[in-house]
Structure formats: C-alpha cells, structure tokens
Design a protein around this motif. Structure first.
Motif, PDB file in Angstrom:
ATOM      1  N   GLU A 277       0.847  -1.202   0.000  1.00 13.34           N
ATOM      2  CA  GLU A 277       0.000   0.000   0.000  1.00 13.34           C
ATOM      3  C   GLU A 277       0.876   1.244   0.000  1.00 13.34           C
ATOM      4  OE1 GLU A 277      -3.171   0.275  -0.397  1.00 13.34           O
ATOM      5  OE2 GLU A 277      -3.458  -1.886  -0.434  1.00 13.34           O
ATOM      6  N   ARG A 280       2.370   2.096  -3.385  1.00 13.39           N
ATOM      7  CA  ARG A 280       1.454   2.223  -4.517  1.00 13.39           C
ATOM      8  C   ARG A 280       1.937   3.197  -5.570  1.00 13.39           C
ATOM      9  NH1 ARG A 280      -2.800  -0.483  -5.218  1.00 13.39           N
ATOM     10  NH2 ARG A 280      -3.887  -1.369  -3.453  1.00 13.39           N
ATOM     11  N   ARG A 286       6.141  -1.785  -7.686  1.00 11.85           N
ATOM     12  CA  ARG A 286       6.045  -2.044  -6.257  1.00 11.85           C
ATOM     13  C   ARG A 286       6.262  -3.512  -5.925  1.00 11.85           C
ATOM     14  NH1 ARG A 286      -0.032  -2.510  -4.291  1.00 11.85           N
ATOM     15  NH2 ARG A 286      -0.951  -3.123  -6.250  1.00 11.85           N
TER      16      ARG A 286
ATOM     17  N   SER B  36      -8.398   2.835 -11.671  1.00  9.47           N
ATOM     18  CA  SER B  36      -8.044   1.534 -11.081  1.00  9.47           C
ATOM     19  C   SER B  36      -7.970   0.529 -12.216  1.00  9.47           C
ATOM     20  CB  SER B  36      -9.120   1.060 -10.105  1.00  9.47           C
ATOM     21  OG  SER B  36      -9.431   2.058  -9.181  1.00  9.47           O
ATOM     22  N   GLY B  78      -4.008   3.457  -9.893  1.00  8.23           N
ATOM     23  CA  GLY B  78      -3.840   2.435  -8.867  1.00  8.23           C
ATOM     24  C   GLY B  78      -3.886   1.053  -9.491  1.00  8.23           C
ATOM     25  N   ASP B  79      -3.035   0.162  -9.002  1.00  3.80           N
ATOM     26  CA  ASP B  79      -2.950  -1.198  -9.533  1.00  3.80           C
ATOM     27  C   ASP B  79      -3.867  -2.128  -8.740  1.00  3.80           C
ATOM     28  OD1 ASP B  79      -2.214  -3.609 -10.570  1.00  3.80           O
ATOM     29  OD2 ASP B  79      -0.269  -3.691  -9.559  1.00  3.80           O
ATOM     30  N   GLU B  86      -8.058  -5.810  -3.741  1.00  6.53           N
ATOM     31  CA  GLU B  86      -7.209  -4.640  -3.991  1.00  6.53           C
ATOM     32  C   GLU B  86      -8.029  -3.519  -4.605  1.00  6.53           C
ATOM     33  OE1 GLU B  86      -3.517  -4.133  -4.522  1.00  6.53           O
ATOM     34  OE2 GLU B  86      -2.942  -5.867  -3.340  1.00  6.53           O
ATOM     35  N   LEU B  90      -8.476   0.184  -3.148  1.00  5.27           N
ATOM     36  CA  LEU B  90      -8.246   1.392  -3.946  1.00  5.27           C
ATOM     37  C   LEU B  90      -9.460   2.311  -3.887  1.00  5.27           C
ATOM     38  CD1 LEU B  90      -6.475   0.195  -7.179  1.00  5.27           C
ATOM     39  CD2 LEU B  90      -5.664   1.941  -5.611  1.00  5.27           C
TER      40      LEU B  90
END
Lengths: 324, 375
Positions: A277, A280, A286, B36, B78-79, B86, B90
């Motif tokens: 996190e 990110r 990452r 995302s 965002g991944d 996840e 996000l």
C-alpha cells in the motif's frame, strides 16, 4: 529487543492495557477511511497467517491451500446470509465449522502420508475449490460471484468502517489468544514434539496422526472465520479472491514474520499488507520492493523476523533447536 | 548487527514513501481523477492499455484547453492486480481523497463489483470501461459501464439479419456458458419479434473442436442464415467444418468474432461472414485515426477494443464534467446519467436507467481476407 520482551513478560497486564488502548484509539489516530480499511485487512491476515502458522510453524506440516478454506468460509457465510436469510452472527461460526469439516476430510485423507503429500493435496484442493466455485453455477452463481452480502448489525446498529475494524480486532485477538493458550497447553507441546521429531514423539506416546488432523482442522476453522468476515466486509465474493496466489501470499507472511512464534504472524501480516500500500506510487514496480524485502529477510534473518524456526532455515541443528 | 541493518531497512522502506508521495499533490486548480486497473498480474496487458489510453485522452483534453474554462486534468493510477480486494482497497483510497472527483475502472466485473459498495457509500462515480456483468451497473446509481450488454447487442444483430441481410429462417449455434446463452437468447428473442423464425438452436461446450454433428443437424433445418454466438477461435473452426459439409449459408455473429485471428484461422471459409463491432480500427474517421496512429506510434501496437473503451471513458467523464458545470461528485453523476448519443470511438454511448450503455455498432463483412464496413 530482548529487554522489550522481558518488559512485556514481566508486566503482562500493563502491556495488554497499552495494546488495547492503542488498538481502540487507532482508527481515530488514522482518521482516514482508507487507512482504517488497510488496518482491517491487516486484521484479516493476522487471523489467516496465525492459523496457517499452527500448521506450518507449530506442527511442521506444509499446506499450500489455505486460501481454499478461507474461500469456503467466505462462500458459506455469503450464501447462508443472502440465499437462506441467516444472521451474520450465526453464519460466522458455521462458516468456521464448514471450513473445519473440509479441513478434517483433507487431513484424514493425507496426513498419514509423508509431509510432501499434504502440500500437493492442499495445492490441488485450492485449485479444485476455485474451479468448483466457478463451474457450479446453480449453487455458487459461478463466475458471477455473490453480490449484496449483508452488512452485519449488532443490537440494531449497522456496522460502519470503524465497526468492521473493531470486529476484526476482536476476532484477531481471540484467534491469537486461543492459539496462544493452545500452544502452551499439552496439545501445543504435542504439536511441537511432532514438528521436532515425529518418531520420538510417537515413542513418547503422542498420537501423531490424531494431533496432526486436530491441528489442521483447528487452523481451517480460523481460516473459515476470516473468510466469513471478509465476505461481509467486502460484501461481494467471487472465486478471484481465493486463488492459489492468495495461499502463497499467506505463506509468505508466515515466512517473513517467522514460523512457530505467536508474534511472528502478526508482524508478517502487518508488514506485507502495509508495504504494497505504501509503495502504490511506484505502480508496476512495487512488486520489486515486495520481492527485495523478502530476499533481504531471507538473507539476513532466515528464521523470519520473529521466528523460532524458519521455512528458509537449513535443517535444524541441535543447538538451534531450543531457545531455552 | 544483522538485526539492526534489517530493522533500519524495513523502517526506511515504510517511512521514505510517506515523504515521496507528499510531492504529488498539486496546488493548482486541476481536476483530479483516478484510474483503477490491473497494471500487474494476469490481466496486465489490459490494465497497461487502460493506463496508456486514459493518459493519452487526458493529454488530448488538456492540450485542447481542458474543461470548465481551462481547467486541466491530472490522473492517479492504482494497480488492482486483478484482485477484487485490492480494487476495493483502492476505492477506499480514492473516495477518502477529497481532491478526487471520479474514478475510472476497474477492468473485470468482479473487481468492479467488489469496489461498488464503497463508491456507493461514499458517493463517487465508478465508470468501468469493460465491466459487463448483468448485476454490475444496476447495483448502484453511482456505477456505470460503457462496454454494452448482450441485451443491447442482440436486437442490433437481429435487425442486421432481418432488415439488411433479408434473412427469415435462422439456425443458432452457441457456446454453452453464461455469455453464449445470453447472446443466443437476446438475439433469438429480437429476431422473432422482428418477424423471423428460429428454426434450430444447438450448443457446444468450451474446448470442443468437432462441430460436425451439430452443424449437420442445423443444416437439415432449412435455414437461410446461421448465427454463431462464439469467439473468433471457435468461429473459425465452425466455418471450416461448415465448408467441408458443403453447407452454403449466410453466416453472421456478434462482435466477439471481430478479430484478425478469425480470418487467419478461418481462411476462405469465413469469406462473406457478417459481424459487427463497437470499434473498427481501420475506420477512416479522423478522430479514430488520430487515436489509433498516436497509440501505435507511442507504444508500438495498435489499440484494441478494450483500450479504446478506456479512451472513451475518459472523454465521456470530461464531457460529463463540462455538462455538469462543476466538479461536484454528485453533479458529475447526474450529468453522466443523462448521457445520450455520446460519440465514443468504440461506439456511441447512451446510458440506460440502470447505468449500462446502449451502444452503437458498425456492421462489417469479410471480403478478400479483410474486414470491410458493410454498406
């Protein structure tokens, strides 16, 4: 570190009070819903990693399918509440029991064999569980997943972000507490004896097979409970969440935190949930940091950060075997 | 010593990014949107194309003077790793950030649906370029999907078959999964309500490669058209075997058949096949050419349908903000819901009441080993 440990040992009530106050105040210190969510996910993984630690760390067995039991718990709870109209508080323990039943079956079938067979069977079981969920459309809704899993309520109060956080803290604390008590009981000593030397344990009158099945089932019950919480927390379950990759993530946390200790799994979950996190902003890179941290730990402290006996350690030598 | 090294590295790893992320906050009046997408993991090809397309769209919009009288866009990516959990995390991150006005994503339906309760509770638009699950868009007033559903595509294909191709009796062959069943169902219903007749319906399972039995059965049904609800790989196999059975019939199929692979696998047997697409990469439309050529030049490969949908999503969002006249999260939702005939590169977009799109498609046929527009 040792002095800190001594301090904790000598003042258990003070330590417990400090930890309780800290955990209770944490959401208010964080202030941001996103941080509270990450803290909640840490809690889910503390349960999962601590329970897998019973299998890997205490008993010396190797399960590659912990996510399957997590998934079974999640689906059991999601289906009971959405399709059969059950209450969350009833579905939570039942999810644990159902996951435990599957754990017992797998355990009975494989635990008489050498350790490596359990690893294979659980790996296969993880994949089978995912495929059954995907294909049994009339029962699990297949690739559609289950949406609209209800939010838990307590005495008329509907859970919000903070509610979930406090619930997972209580569940994780209970899990760790129960595991701690079991570890320091006759059962726990039997499990450690099996880990250290099966033959010696058997010759001392320990029912190796029985205790192995017991430990495996016990761990799966907690995984099921974590799954039930997850289903109601995310409010949507699908097979994607319980793939084998999830099992490997949990094993990685056990390895990083250190097997066989009570505190190690908590540390492992904490670091490996927060680290990705925090990174990110690195987007696709990452994963590299994640890997680097793992490699560093393996090289510098192969037993894991707080481990008694690590998965990455060389075969045990008599000197290392006992700390005290 | 080792322990000290380790502890300091871990501490540094956790603390350093806190300072690093601090700089990204811009103090200007740019409009902050979030994306995302599965940048890593199994679906990374799609996720990376999402990011490329949305960045290209923002570049184009900003170069064109932005929206609301000169305000530009900035993007946070965002991944999701393709993992629903996840994606939900996000969602919590995006909705907790007051500067973010709306979110584009996620790629898969399950990732989008896992994040849905969070966007719904926080009141932020969730605009997925590709989620097509029947329960997704209707799950929340804040959720929108632009890929279109079979409920919208079926009537289009039925009208294509009945009005343009003058077919009256159609045999249907479909893949037996949730997608294939829906595709066949919506097509058949619409074709029958046009006045046509479905003279036979057969199915096959995913992974089957011998279609001769079902094709022979359908051949005897006296159909003048064959509708195949398949993807391009099965579509090619079905046509090769149909050719061998000497069954000369007009073949048509849904947008899933549109892939150069259909022609390279199917060869002569797919000549004269009719299909449709939301995104025709060879379309001479200048906006589409600019996108396709810009994308190809920058990244080496031409964009596909999914990439074009992400490009459309960003333009649609900018359009909604302009129409809303503000960057208020709720105003954006209301403006988005009223979208009608938005000229997307991958088909025009009109939102239904549920929040999924009725799309416009282009009709195609295959001639001389190439897809060409049907005139």
């Amino acid at each position: 570190m040792n002095t800190l440990r001594d301090l904790i040992r000598s003042r258990p009530i003070v330590t417990a009070a400090v930890v309780t106050v800290f955990l209770a105040a944490l959401p208010f210190l964080l202030g941001n819903n996103y941080y509270v969510r990450v803290a909640t996910i840490v809690g889910i993984y503390v349960i999962l990693v601590s329970s897998l630690n019973i299998i890997i760390g205490f008993t010396g067995m190797f399960s590659l399918g912990h996510a399957a039991f997590y998934g079974i718990g999640a689906y059991t709870s999601a289906m009971l509440t959405t399709m059969a109209g059950w209450n969350f508080w009833l579905a939570l323990p039942v999810a644990g029991i159902v996951a435990g039943i599957f754990g017992t079956l797998i355990g009975l079938a494989t635990l008489r064999l050498r350790a490596v067979f359990l690893a294979f069977t659980t790996l296969g079981f993880g994949e089978i569980t995912r495929i059954v969920i995907l294909n049994w459309r009339s029962f699990t809704r297949g690739p559609m997943g289950i949406a609209g899993v209800p939010i838990p309520t307590l005495f008329g109060w509907t859970f919000d972000r903070y509610g979930y956080y406090y619930l997972v803290v209580v569940l994780a604390a209970l899990t760790v507490g129960i595991i701690y008590r079991v570890y320091h009981s006759r059962v726990g000593r039997a499990l450690v004896a099996i880990r250290e030397d099966e033959t010696a344990a058997r010759s001392m009158g320990v029912n190796v097979f029985g205790y192995k099945v017991l430990a495996f089932t016990f761990a799966c019950v907690f995984a099921g409970i974590a799954g039930s919480f997850f289903a109601h927390f995310q409010r949507f379950v699908s097979a994607d969440s319980f793939a084998n990759l999830e099992s490997f993530a949990i094993i990685t946390m056990v390895a990083l935190g250190g097997t066989g200790s009570i505190f190690g799994p908590i540390l492992g979950a904490l670091i490996l949930v927060i680290l990705p996190e925090v990174f990110r902003f690195l987007a696709q890179y990452r994963g590299v940091i994640y890997g680097l941290v793992l490699i560093l730990v393996i090289v510098l402290k192969p037993g894991g950060l707080a481990g008694v006996k690590g998965i990455f350690e060389k075969p045990k030598t008599p000197k290392r075997r006992k700390r005290r | 010593m080792r322990r000290i090294v380790l502890v300091s590295i871990l501490a540094a790893a956790l603390v350093v990014p806190v300072f690093a992320t601090g700089q990204t906050e811009a103090a200007d009046d740019s409009i902050h949107v979030a994306l995302s997408a599965p940048i890593t993991g199994d679906w990374s090809e799609y996720g990376v194309n999402f990011q490329r397309s949305v960045e290209m769209a923002i570049e184009a919009i900003n170069a064109d003077g932005g929206v609301l009288g000169g305000r530009t866009f900035r993007l946070s990516v965002g991944d999701t790793k393709g993992n629903p959990q996840e994606s939900a995390t996000l969602a919590q991150k995006w909705t907790s950030d007051d500067s973010i006005v709306a979110q584009i994503g996620a790629f898969s339906s399950s990732s989008s649906m896992a994040a849905q309760p969070i966007y719904d509770a926080a009141g932020m638009v969730q605009l997925s370029p590709t989620a097509s699950h029947a329960d997704y868009a209707k799950g929340s007033p804040w959720s929108f999907g632009i890929v279109g559903t079979q409920a919208g595509e079926g009537p289009f294909n039925a009208a294509f078959a009945y009005d343009d191709l003058d077919l009256r009796k159609i045999a249907v062959l479909h893949l037996n999964n949730d997608w294939g069943i829906d595709t066949a169902k919506y097509f058949s219903e619409a074709f029958e309500s046009e006045g046509g007749e479905i003279v036979g319906t057969e199915f096959y399972f995913d992974g089957e490669s011998d279609f001769t039995a079902v094709l022979t059965k359908l051949k005897d049904s006296d159909a003048d058209g064959l509708f195949i609800a398949s993807f391009y790989n099965d579509g090619a196999g079905i046509n090769i075997q149909r050719d061998r059975l000497d069954w000369d019939v007009t073949v048509l199929g849904p947008t899933s058949l549109y892939s150069p692979q259909l022609i390279s696998l199917g060869g002569d047997s797919v000549e004269g096949l009719y299909t449709a697409t939301g995104f025709f990469a060879e379309d001479p439309d200048p906006r589409l050419r600019a996108y396709v050529e810009g994308f190809t030049e920058k990244y080496g490969d031409p964009p596909n349908f999914h990439a074009a949908l992400a490009y459309d999503a960003m333009f649609l969002l900018a359009d909604a903000i302009e129409r809303a006249g503000s960057t208020d999260r709720e105003a954006i939702r209301d403006a988005l819901a009223e979208t009608s005939d938005f000229p997307g590169l991958a088909g025009s977009i009109t939102f239904t009441e549920r929040g999924d799109a009725n799309k416009g498609y282009s009709k195609l046929t295959i001639a001389d080993g190439r897809f060409i527009p049907y005139e």
